[in-house]
Design a protein around this motif. Structure first.
Motif, short mmCIF file in Angstrom:
data_model
loop_
_atom_site.label_atom_id
_atom_site.label_comp_id
_atom_site.label_asym_id
_atom_site.label_seq_id
_atom_site.Cartn_x
_atom_site.Cartn_y
_atom_site.Cartn_z
N ASP A 221 12.12 -10.33 -14.25
CA ASP A 221 13.50 -10.47 -13.78
C ASP A 221 14.42 -10.61 -15.00
O ASP A 221 14.38 -11.61 -15.71
N LYS A 222 15.26 -9.60 -15.23
CA LYS A 222 16.15 -9.63 -16.40
C LYS A 222 17.59 -9.94 -16.00
O LYS A 222 18.52 -9.64 -16.74
N SER A 223 17.77 -10.54 -14.81
CA SER A 223 19.14 -10.75 -14.31
C SER A 223 19.91 -11.79 -15.12
O SER A 223 21.13 -11.89 -14.99
N GLY A 224 19.23 -12.55 -15.98
CA GLY A 224 19.92 -13.51 -16.84
C GLY A 224 20.66 -12.84 -17.98
O GLY A 224 21.46 -13.50 -18.67
N TYR A 225 20.40 -11.55 -18.24
CA TYR A 225 21.16 -10.88 -19.31
C TYR A 225 21.64 -9.48 -18.93
O TYR A 225 22.67 -9.05 -19.40
N GLN A 226 20.90 -8.75 -18.09
CA GLN A 226 21.40 -7.44 -17.68
C GLN A 226 22.41 -7.62 -16.54
O GLN A 226 22.40 -8.62 -15.84
N MET A 227 23.30 -6.61 -16.38
CA MET A 227 24.43 -6.81 -15.46
C MET A 227 24.07 -6.71 -13.98
O MET A 227 23.22 -5.93 -13.59
N ASP A 228 24.79 -7.47 -13.18
CA ASP A 228 24.69 -7.43 -11.72
C ASP A 228 25.20 -6.06 -11.25
O ASP A 228 26.33 -5.67 -11.59
N TYR A 229 24.40 -5.36 -10.48
CA TYR A 229 24.80 -3.99 -10.13
C TYR A 229 25.93 -3.89 -9.12
O TYR A 229 26.38 -2.79 -8.81
N GLY A 230 26.42 -5.00 -8.64
CA GLY A 230 27.61 -4.96 -7.80
C GLY A 230 28.91 -4.97 -8.60
O GLY A 230 29.99 -4.81 -8.04
N ASN A 231 28.81 -5.16 -9.90
CA ASN A 231 30.03 -5.40 -10.70
C ASN A 231 30.49 -4.17 -11.48
O ASN A 231 29.66 -3.43 -12.01
N ILE A 232 31.82 -4.05 -11.57
CA ILE A 232 32.38 -2.97 -12.40
C ILE A 232 33.48 -3.49 -13.34
O ILE A 232 33.58 -3.02 -14.47
N HIS A 233 34.25 -4.49 -12.93
CA HIS A 233 35.25 -5.06 -13.85
C HIS A 233 34.56 -5.61 -15.09
O HIS A 233 35.04 -5.49 -16.21
N GLU A 234 33.40 -6.21 -14.85
CA GLU A 234 32.64 -6.79 -15.95
C GLU A 234 32.21 -5.71 -16.95
O GLU A 234 32.09 -5.96 -18.16
N ALA A 235 31.99 -4.49 -16.43
CA ALA A 235 31.58 -3.39 -17.30
C ALA A 235 32.69 -3.08 -18.31
O ALA A 235 32.44 -2.84 -19.50
N ILE A 236 33.93 -3.12 -17.84
CA ILE A 236 35.08 -2.85 -18.72
C ILE A 236 35.13 -3.89 -19.83
O ILE A 236 35.36 -3.59 -21.01
#
Ligand code: PBG
Length: 330
Positions: A221-236
């Protein structure tokens, strides 16, 4: 504005020549980056079960496939090491051993096929026994301690002759730290491709099988560092930070399920955006094709055009050589 029958869009679809003249996006061999796996078994190149028709190459096999890629016009390869389990450890010391498999592979490519661009991942997962991209402290990946090791890893890759180091670890602050270490060691010309937007995706499963980074329970489980796939603002936010820290190119990954993210990124930044058609995406298409349900060449081409439509500059795809071969035949 556009009204039938004055406007008949079918008029411009009526023959191939007019479709060609009005086509908005095309794919060329210049768009492709070919990911390759290498292992330390002397003469053997072996198939990979979760990735039909993708192979893990010996050093000799790697050189011949890279030569073929270059001859077909592919500009760059991304190489990934399949590290012997005896060399893996809790703190990934092998990652910054300047004689390790990936450094030897970079040296070999740069001496035998010097004109091709070489890209290598900066991340600890091929080297850790637990499979995480960083080192653990109280069962959490420790950001700042990991960044120190990533800098050492980036430096051995640069010394081996790597043209682009590609941090795929998703630690905070690593782009700035790596840029500084490279600059301080006279590697101003080594570029950084930041996997700025790497989602915590289940599409990486075949890749993890190959490099043996699934973790002891096979469900890392890499969710502590890879991004939540529901998010896009965070990508920016991730992209902005990495550009500010000195990234030369931005990677978005996976590709096909994240075309909206690629599009948003390409509209928001005047900056080269790369994308990765990851192992699970390739495997889905290949498996369906091998069952006779899809036409492999046509579906791969269509999928790669979707990346271009979304605004990608270059695409990592396991199908790069197949696509290049087809283009050479036309
Ligand atoms: C490791 C890394 C991964 C991929 C590229 N680099 C997997 C992961 O993050 O677990 C995935 C590529 C693919 O699935 O093709 N940092």
């Amino acid at each position: 504005m556009f009204n039938f029958p004055n406007t008949r869009l079918r008029r411009r679809r009526s023959s191939e020549w007019i479709r060609n003249l009005t086509s908005e996006n095309t794919l060329s061999v210049n768009d492709l980056i070919f990911p390759l796996f290498v292992h330390d078994q002397k003469k053997t190149t072996v198939p990979i079960s979760g990735l039909p028709d993708v192979k893990c190459y010996s050093m000799d096999g790697l050189i011949s496939i890279v030569k073929e890629a270059k001859d077909l016009g592919i500009n760059a390869v991304a190489i990934f090491p399949v590290v012997d389990s005896k060399l893996k450890s809790e703190n990934a010391e092998e990652a910054y051993n300047s004689e390790n498999l990936i450094c030897r592979a970079i040296c070999a490519i740069k001496s035998k096929v010097p004109e091709i661009g070489v890209i290598a991942d900066v991340a600890l997962d091929p080297y850790t026994t637990h499979g995480h991209d960083g080192i653990l402290k109280n069962s959490q990946v420790s950001n700042d301690e990991t960044v120190l090791l990533l800098c050492k890893q980036a430096l051995v890759l640069a010394k081996a002759g790597c043209n682009i180091v590609a941090p795929s670890d998703m630690m905070d602050g690593r782009i700035g730290a790596i840029r500084k270490v490279l600059d301080n060691n006279d590697f101003q010309n080594v570029s950084i491709l930041s996997y700025a937007v790497k989602y915590c995706s289940h599409f990486y499963a075949p890749f993890r099988q190959v490099v043996g980074s699934c973790g002891p329970s096979s469900s890392i489980d890499k969710s502590g560092y890879q991004m939540d796939y529901g998010n896009i603002h965070e990508a920016i936010c991730e992209i902005e930070m990495d550009i500010n820290e000195g990234a030369d190119f931005i990677m978005i990954k996976p590709g096909m399920p994240y075309l909206d993210v690629i599009k948003t990124a390409s509209e928001n930044f005047n900056f080269p955006i790369f994308a990765y058609q990851v192992s699970g995406e390739y495997a889905m298409i290949k498996a369906a094709a091998n069952n006779g349900w899809l036409n492999y060449n046509k579906v791969i081409y269509e999928s790669l055009i979707s990346f271009k439509r979304a605004g990608t500059s270059a695409i990592f795809t396991y199908a790069a050589l197949d696509v290049a071969r087809n283009m050479a035949c036309v």
